[in-house]
Design an enzyme around this catalytic site. Structure first.
Site, PDB file in Angstrom:
ATOM      1  N   CYS A 280     -12.493  -4.340  -6.326  1.00 18.45           N
ATOM      2  CA  CYS A 280     -12.994  -3.757  -5.076  1.00 18.45           C
ATOM      3  C   CYS A 280     -13.334  -2.304  -5.380  1.00 18.45           C
ATOM      4  O   CYS A 280     -13.473  -1.928  -6.549  1.00 18.45           O
ATOM      5  CB  CYS A 280     -12.001  -3.916  -3.930  1.00 18.45           C
TER       6      CYS A 280
ATOM      7  N   ARG B 229      -7.951  -4.201  -1.188  1.00 20.52           N
ATOM      8  CA  ARG B 229      -8.375  -5.599  -1.237  1.00 20.52           C
ATOM      9  C   ARG B 229      -8.074  -6.296  -2.556  1.00 20.52           C
ATOM     10  O   ARG B 229      -7.511  -7.406  -2.557  1.00 20.52           O
ATOM     11  CB  ARG B 229      -9.876  -5.690  -0.910  1.00 20.52           C
TER      12      ARG B 229
ATOM     13  N   ASP C 113     -14.208  -3.583   3.816  1.00 17.91           N
ATOM     14  CA  ASP C 113     -13.309  -2.518   3.367  1.00 17.91           C
ATOM     15  C   ASP C 113     -12.410  -2.073   4.527  1.00 17.91           C
ATOM     16  O   ASP C 113     -12.910  -1.583   5.538  1.00 17.91           O
ATOM     17  CB  ASP C 113     -14.175  -1.348   2.881  1.00 17.91           C
TER      18      ASP C 113
HETATM   19  P1  4NP Z   1     -10.275  -0.980  -1.514  1.00 18.66           P
HETATM   20  O1  4NP Z   1     -10.257   0.120  -0.348  1.00 18.66           O
HETATM   21  O2  4NP Z   1     -11.630  -0.908  -2.160  1.00 18.66           O
HETATM   22  O3  4NP Z   1     -10.074  -2.265  -0.782  1.00 18.66           O
HETATM   23  O4  4NP Z   1      -9.136  -0.630  -2.447  1.00 18.66           O
HETATM   24  C1  4NP Z   1     -10.606   1.446  -0.616  1.00 18.66           C
HETATM   25  C2  4NP Z   1      -9.656   2.316  -1.097  1.00 18.66           C
HETATM   26  C3  4NP Z   1      -9.985   3.635  -1.324  1.00 18.66           C
HETATM   27  C4  4NP Z   1     -11.266   4.067  -1.081  1.00 18.66           C
HETATM   28  C5  4NP Z   1     -12.223   3.180  -0.627  1.00 18.66           C
HETATM   29  C6  4NP Z   1     -11.894   1.870  -0.377  1.00 18.66           C
HETATM   30  N1  4NP Z   1     -11.594   5.425  -1.297  1.00 18.66           N
HETATM   31  O5  4NP Z   1     -12.751   5.793  -0.975  1.00 18.66           O
HETATM   32  O6  4NP Z   1     -10.752   6.199  -1.761  1.00 18.66           O
END
Ligand code: 4NP
Length: 161
Positions: free
Chosen positions: A8, A14, A124
């Site tokens: 992800c 995720r 997200d």
């Molecule tokens: P993930 O969620 O892709 O599901 O782990 C996110 C975690 C952090 C960030 C974006 C999405 N970020 O921009 O830091």
């Protein structure tokens, strides 16, 4: 097809849930030892960190412990080290395929590959709240079940071969 990488954006919400839920489904079948499973992020912002506390909490409530996972960034070597690279959303997929080059055919959407086709993406949840994490968890749970049915078509819960 036994080396699986889940991807992800940040590798704290995720993809740690995908990794944890797929591990749990394979463990139920006694098949986990046959697999190499990891997760990674397209970005390195959270490298070395534990999963997001909200992701750990929602998994914990369902008896799944993901607290031992640590975030890392995807590397170019991952496209050789894994047979399947499954990601959360379409933006992830286009970036993955761009980086994968000739290995782009190993990359797919987690829910598509798992047969949860009506949904497509795991949105997200990072900037959302409890409802966004609930939705992500529910989709990933269905995806993990579908993925393991596809990988282990003969598998039945409680069947320890
Ligand atoms: P993930 O969620 O892709 O599901 O782990 C996110 C975690 C952090 C960030 C974006 C999405 N970020 O921009 O830091």
């Amino acid at each position: 097809m036994n080396r699986l990488l889940f991807v992800c954006l940040g590798n704290i919400c995720r993809s740690p849930l995908m990794e944890g839920l797929v591990r749990a489904e394979l463990r139920k079948l006694g098949r986990l030892e046959r697999y190499t499973i990891d997760s990674a992020g397209l970005g390195a912002w959270h490298a070395g960190e534990m999963p997001d506390p909200r992701a750990m909490a929602i998994a914990r409530q369902r008896g799944i412990d993901i607290s031992m996972q640590r975030a890392r960034a995807l590397t170019s070597r991952d496209f050789q080290a894994f047979d399947l690279v499954l990601c959360a959303d379409r933006r992830n997929l286009s970036e993955l395929r761009r980086r994968a080059g000739s290995d782009a055919d190993r990359c797919a959407l987690f829910l598509d590959w798992s047969g949860v086709k009506a949904e497509g993406e795991v949105p997200d949840p990072y900037t959302g709240g409890a409802a966004e994490f609930e939705l992500a968890y529910a989709l990933i749970e269905r995806g993990a079940q579908g993925l393991v049915r596809r990988l282990e078509p003969a598998g039945q819960a409680g069947d320890f071969r």
